[in-house]
Design a protein around this motif. Structure first.
Motif: not given
Length: 812
Positions: A234-242, A519-526, A550-556, A559-563
């Motif tokens: 999926d194409e990713t989109e830049e997001i603002r910080p969470h 956070p939205p996940t459109d900035c990620l491409a799992p 997994r669903d998106a989580a946030v650090h710093g 956002p991040f997703i673990v598979e």
């Protein structure tokens, strides 16, 4: 003998002399002497790292352009060196950008972007160019052709490490048979001792990039990995910080840079997932920390509305008897009907009634009058004033009144094992500590209340010999905080908070404590669970596959997703430890396994609970298993610039564990089922050995025909029994369900002559054979018949899907 240190400063101009030796160091010069930090610490590893950086760039370029990647990697022996060639079919690079991309460290488009990319820092490929020129002294050769361009651009260049700028030896146009793409050729010192890691990198890259076609050609061998899907990530989109992950220094920087004046505007403009309601919640959290909350007290039940009215009338002067009386009556009625009131709530009541009376009577109730009325109510409410002339007033009255209210609060918050004397003792010690000479609003931060409760509990223990433990103290604090009210004070503007580190710290705590959606996940491409399984299936011939995303989580603020994925059994190597495959943003991590958070998490899991052998109950499990972990993030926290290992961040480690456990639960079910099926097979085999002998003996004794053993085995085993009977051109397939649940079956009877009267069955003819197909559900304990006709003798072959082989007995 004087020391060297003692002689420093004795001569003239020592400081000036030392200053002359100070100079700035370019990033290229730094990494020239510290290339090990980028993964170029040996010839073997340097070659693998160079391949990795070039392939990562190629994949990113193709995906950003929406092109299914075709990547060609070749390693040639070139005298004392190795020549690395990497080609891709990406969009190509413009003439102006080629020297900067390959000849300048920390040059790139992704460092400031909060979206998932393989490269983040703009170091990788230029670091490979630097390593090449340091070890071989030869320039990098780059060819690139953009779409709709008849010719390609060709450069030979090195990096000027003094200035971190490209030094171009040759720049010209050339012909190239690719319609678009990029090719880089590097000569470097290296060896093939790390061939295993190189093959792992390419193979694992193919696993997590099933949309890519990758070819590796090295001396003596060629490896090809075909794509298994045309579906691009999926194409990713830049997001603002969470808000939940931003650190104090980053927040101060954002506050200083924003154009917003108000905190609410700042939160909504600069952060993702923050609307007006969420911003209000954050600001309330800021108020609680910055201003404190106001304790709300229960009005004394002995004080009537008439009492409040009398005190209010004395506080208001020169407004006329009718206006004053109406004002006092309305305020008194509201106050006496409230369960609890804080100081600012009393002021709000006074303001609302003042506005209404002003409009009705044309009298002005100014600030002085409103303050006097507020204090009159507050003093009576909290015991500083009293109706009874003999009652205590002032601070003594306030302490007495609050102690009575605190008794009820503490009694509700503590266990029934605390007697009245103990509860009263703690209440009597908290009440005087709430007094402040300069402020009677009873406004406290949670930390201030915590200190008061703790000191009071200590005093109670010392003087009354009654212990209030940590749980009881925390319960009392929680109850006090819950009845306290958030104040409506205006928060400072953005520039004021930017200049006040303590206020900024209060704001960041308010952000962290507010419930904000992920956070939205459109900035990620799992990769997604289904493609993780496809990738594992493509490269590992196993008996079992499972994957989880997994669903998106946030650090710093990122956002991040673990598979996670697991392959088990089949041709997977059964000897030794399970294979752990680590990935970050679709990039294999082939070095520093022991320093990686993913490895630590795998070791910490008790794999015995999931059916795998794990000596000692910790460490990598044994057996024919592949465990794959992928971390996708806008900013993966690596342990070093070489990006070989994920740092031990608690939020990420927690998600890694949850993802692995999701897939491992499926593995556990598979292994349990397999063990159950193995028991059934053994039981069936024993029955198949014993029953024929029993049937023969019974037949001899009774002088009757031998029983049909298959039918008996099916019923003893609680199997689904499928039989075929053919008589006078009629074929009957009989299904007897001896299990305790419905059987959903897909049956296909392959017959060598054309069937007729098929009674709704689906019939397909292929190469002189007819496939008679049924989809049928047979209830537990029931029987069904499927009938069709044939005009001549035929041969049959029955296949059945939908029930495990061990649970079916076929007599057809």
């Amino acid at each position: 003998m004087p020391s060297i240190q003692s002689q420093l400063g004795e001569g003239d101009g020592i400081a000036e002399e030392l200053a002359e030796n100070q100079r700035a160091i370019s990033i290229a010069e730094f990494f020239e002497k510290n290339k090990h930090m980028l993964g170029f610490d040996s010839g073997a590893r340097g070659l693998v790292t160079a391949v990795k950086e070039a392939v990562d760039n190629a994949l990113d370029a193709c995906e950003e352009a929406g092109i299914a990647p075709d990547i060609y990697v070749e390693i040639q022996e070139a005298g004392d060196y190795y020549r690395l060639i990497v080609e891709d079919n990406g969009p190509g690079i413009t003439r102006e950008q080629i020297p900067k991309i390959f000849g300048k460290l920390l040059y790139g488009s992704r460092f400031h972007a909060r979206e998932q990319n393989r490269g983040q820092q703009g170091i990788g490929i230029s670091a490979a160019v630097l390593y090449s020129q340091l070890t071989s002294g030869k320039p990098a050769k780059i060819t690139s052709r953009t779409q709709n361009n008849d010719e390609a651009e060709y450069f030979e260049l090195i990096i000027d490490t003094d200035d971190n700028e490209p030094e171009i030896d040759l720049a010209e146009t050339t012909t190239w048979d690719r319609p678009h793409g990029t090719r880089i050729e590097l000569e470097m010192e290296g060896n093939m001792r790390a061939r295993g890691q190189l093959h792992d990198y390419i193979k694992h890259t193919a696993v997590v990039n099933p949309h890519a076609r990758i070819e590796l050609r090295e001396p003596g061998e060629t490896f090809k990995y075909e794509r298994v899907t045309d579906e691009l990530p999926d194409e990713t989109e830049e997001i603002r910080p969470h808000p939940h992950g931003v650190e104090l220094g980053t927040l101060l920087k954002m506050l200083a840079a924003t154009d917003s004046y108000s905190v609410s505007g700042f939160l909504q403009e600069e952060f993702t997932r923050v609307g007006q309601k969420t911003a209000d919640g954050v600001i309330d959290g800021f108020r609680d920390r910055h201003f404190g909350r106001e304790l709300a007290w229960r009005p004394d039940r002995d004080n009537t509305a008439r009492d409040y009215k009398a005190f209010l009338e004395r506080a208001v002067s020169n407004k006329g008897a009718e206006a004053t009386g109406d004002f006092a009556t309305q305020v008194a009625d509201v106050v006496t009907n409230r369960e609890r009131l804080a100081h600012h709530e009393v002021r709000e009541i006074v303001d609302n009634v003042s506005d209404a009376v002003e409009e009705e009577y044309g009298k002005t109730f100014g600030e002085t009058v409103r303050e006097s009325a507020t204090e009159a109510v507050w003093n009576l409410l909290t015991g500083r004033s009293a109706v009874d002339d003999d009652a205590a007033t002032g601070e003594d009255g306030a302490v007495e009144r609050k102690a009575a209210d605190l008794y009820e609060i503490i009694d509700e918050a503590t266990s029934t094992r605390k007697d009245d004397a103990a509860v009263k003792g703690l209440a009597d010690r908290i009440a005087p500590k709430l007094a402040r000479d300069d402020d009677h609003r009873d406004r406290f931060t949670r930390d201030e209340l915590s200190d008061i409760v703790a000191k009071s509990a200590d005093d109670t223990e010392e003087y009354d010999d009654v212990t209030f433990g940590e749980t009881a103290r925390e319960n009392v604090l929680d109850r006090l905080w819950s009845i306290a009210r958030t104040v409506p004070d205006d928060v400072p503007n953005v520039s004021t908070i930017a200049d006040d580190r303590d206020a900024a710290s209060d704001l960041i705590e308010g952000m962290r404590e507010t419930d904000i959606i992920s956070p939205p996940t459109d900035c990620l491409a799992p990769i997604k669970a289904d493609l993780v399984e496809e990738g594992l299936t493509k490269e590992f011939d196993a008996d079992f596959y499972a994957a989880s995303t997994r669903d998106a989580a946030v650090h710093g603020g990122d956002p991040f997703i673990v598979e996670a994925g697991i392959a088990f059994g089949g041709d997977v190597d059964p000897e030794g430890k399970a294979q752990v495959m680590r990935f970050a943003n679709r990039v294999p991590l082939v070095y520093q396994r022991g320093a990686c958070a993913t490895t630590d998490v795998v070791k910490s899991i008790n794999w015995r609970n999931y059916g795998l052998d794990q000596p000692g109950g910790s460490g990598i499990p044994n057996g024919p298993a592949v465990i794959m972990i992928h971390v996708a993030s806008t900013n993966v926290p690596f342990t070093s610039e070489s990006k070989d290992a994920v740092a031990n961040v608690p939020e990420i480690e927690s998600e890694i564990e949850l993802a692995i456990r999701e897939a491992a639960r499926e593995l556990k079910s598979f292994l349990n089922k397999r063990r159950s099926m193995e028991k059934r097979r053994k039981k069936r085999d024993k029955l198949a050995t014993i029953l024929p002998e029993m049937a023969d003996k019974l037949s001899q004794v009774t002088e009757r025909p031998a029983l049909d053993i298959d039918d008996s085995i099916a019923r003893i085993m609680n199997n689904v029994l499928v039989e075929r009977e053919v008589e006078d051109g009629e074929v009957r397939v009989i299904i007897e369900n001896n299990t305790d649940r419905n059987a959903d079956l897909d049956l296909t009877d392959i017959v060598t002559t054309e069937p007729t009267d098929t009674n709704g069955a689906n019939v397909i003819e292929m190469d002189g054979e007819w496939f008679v197909k049924w989809d049928i559900t047979v209830a537990a304990g029931e029987e069904a018949e499927l009938v069709y006709s044939i005009d001549e003798d035929a041969e049959f072959d029955l296949t059945i899907d939908g029930v495990e082989t061990e649970k079916i007995t076929v007599n057809a």
